[in-house]
Design an enzyme around this catalytic site. Structure first.
Site, PDB file in Angstrom:
ATOM      1  N   CYS A  30       0.828  -1.202   0.000  1.00  0.00           N
ATOM      2  CA  CYS A  30       0.000   0.000   0.000  1.00  0.00           C
ATOM      3  C   CYS A  30       0.872   1.265   0.000  1.00  0.00           C
ATOM      4  CB  CYS A  30      -0.987  -0.037   1.158  1.00  0.00           C
ATOM      5  SG  CYS A  30      -2.362   1.127   0.963  1.00  0.00           S
ATOM      6  N   HIS A  64      -3.586  -4.911   0.583  1.00  0.00           N
ATOM      7  CA  HIS A  64      -3.036  -5.360   1.864  1.00  0.00           C
ATOM      8  C   HIS A  64      -3.065  -6.889   1.943  1.00  0.00           C
ATOM      9  CE1 HIS A  64      -2.409  -1.671   4.300  1.00  0.00           C
ATOM     10  NE2 HIS A  64      -3.253  -1.154   3.419  1.00  0.00           N
ATOM     11  N   GLU A  83      -1.473  -8.870   3.761  1.00  0.00           N
ATOM     12  CA  GLU A  83      -1.369  -9.376   5.131  1.00  0.00           C
ATOM     13  C   GLU A  83      -2.731  -9.482   5.806  1.00  0.00           C
ATOM     14  OE1 GLU A  83      -1.954  -5.113   5.931  1.00  0.00           O
ATOM     15  OE2 GLU A  83      -0.898  -6.249   4.368  1.00  0.00           O
TER      16      GLU A  83
END
Length: 266
Positions: A115, A214, A216
């Site tokens: 990001c 994102h 994660e």
């Protein structure tokens, strides 16, 4: 001896409160980043903002780098005034992550920008950013909602590093951002788009990858596992070189001793 690679993860520098403590300056990163590294086979090492000149020394102790998401980079880094919606409040982090990325690129270290991390990578390479996507897309699917990630589709570009890691025509990803790549930085190429045309990934030589979403925050470990593999390969290459040098040093010393042997000299 094989070891799990050390993956440096950049952090926020913010005021936070917990237990009896209020408004304390802390270096932190969402736990999902460290879990993402751990679950993919690496060991996460947090990199709080530090003096920029120390970046090469820090990276020398690591095997790969992750630049985490967060607030907007100061547009002064790419020569533009701030948009009213741009959140510029992390000068120490800006300077530190710029230095980390420059050092990692110079060293050819495997790296992943997430990001904001992709945006800083693009800026370091001389690119620019769209400072507020709602100004340029007809329907904004990128921003999520306050405190909640949204989702949308991205389309990896076949024949790219990302396209090899995510070979599907479309992938649904977690998202939360209001800025994006505008002019692509030197040495980078676009490797994914959103259906509205927004640049969703850029990549460069070796394992240099930035994604606008994102990863994660989801369950797909493919990108981090690939980073860990690249870091492991680089570590093994370095270990093989060290072993070869260690083996060569005694031989060189013996040759030098023989050259100075009085008998050999006659």
């Amino acid at each position: 001896m094989n070891r799990r690679p050390l993956i440096g993860v950049s952090t926020y520098l913010v005021d936070a409160s917990w237990s009896d403590w209020r408004g304390r300056r802390v270096a932190l990163v969402p736990e999902r980043y460290t879990a993402y590294v751990r679950d993919s086979g690496g060991i996460a090492v947090l990199l709080p903002p530090d003096a920029p000149e120390r970046a090469p020394e820090v990276l020398a102790r690591l095997d790969a780098l992750v630049i985490a998401g967060g607030p907007d980079i100061d547009p002064a880094y790419y020569g533009e005034p701030a948009h009213p919606a741009t959140e510029v409040d992390s000068p120490e982090r800006d300077a530190w992550e710029v230095a980390l990325l420059r050092a990692a690129l110079a060293a050819g270290m495997p790296l992943l920008g997430v990001c904001r991390g992709m945006q800083v990578l693009n800026v370091v390479c001389g690119g620019t950013l769209v400072q507020h996507l709602p100004d340029v897309v007809p329907v904004d699917v990128h921003g999520g909602s306050p405190g909640r990630y949204g989702t949308h589709l991205v389309r990896p570009v076949p024949g790219t590093l990302l396209g090899g890691l995510l070979p599907e025509c479309e992938v649904e990803v977690p998202t939360f951002h209001h800025q994006a790549v505008d002019r692509v930085g030197t040495g980078l190429r676009v490797s994914a788009h959103a259906p509205d045309g927004t640049v969703e990934a850029v990549e460069g030589p070796g394992f240099t990858l930035g994604v606008q979403w994102h990863p994660e925050q989801g369950d797909d470990l493919r990108l981090m596992r690939a980073l860990v593999r690249a870091a492991t390969a680089a570590t093994l290459d370095a270990s093989a070189l060290d072993a070869a040098l260690d083996a060569a040093v005694p031989d060189a010393a013996a040759a030098g001793a023989a050259a100075l042997d009085p008998v050999a000299l006659g």
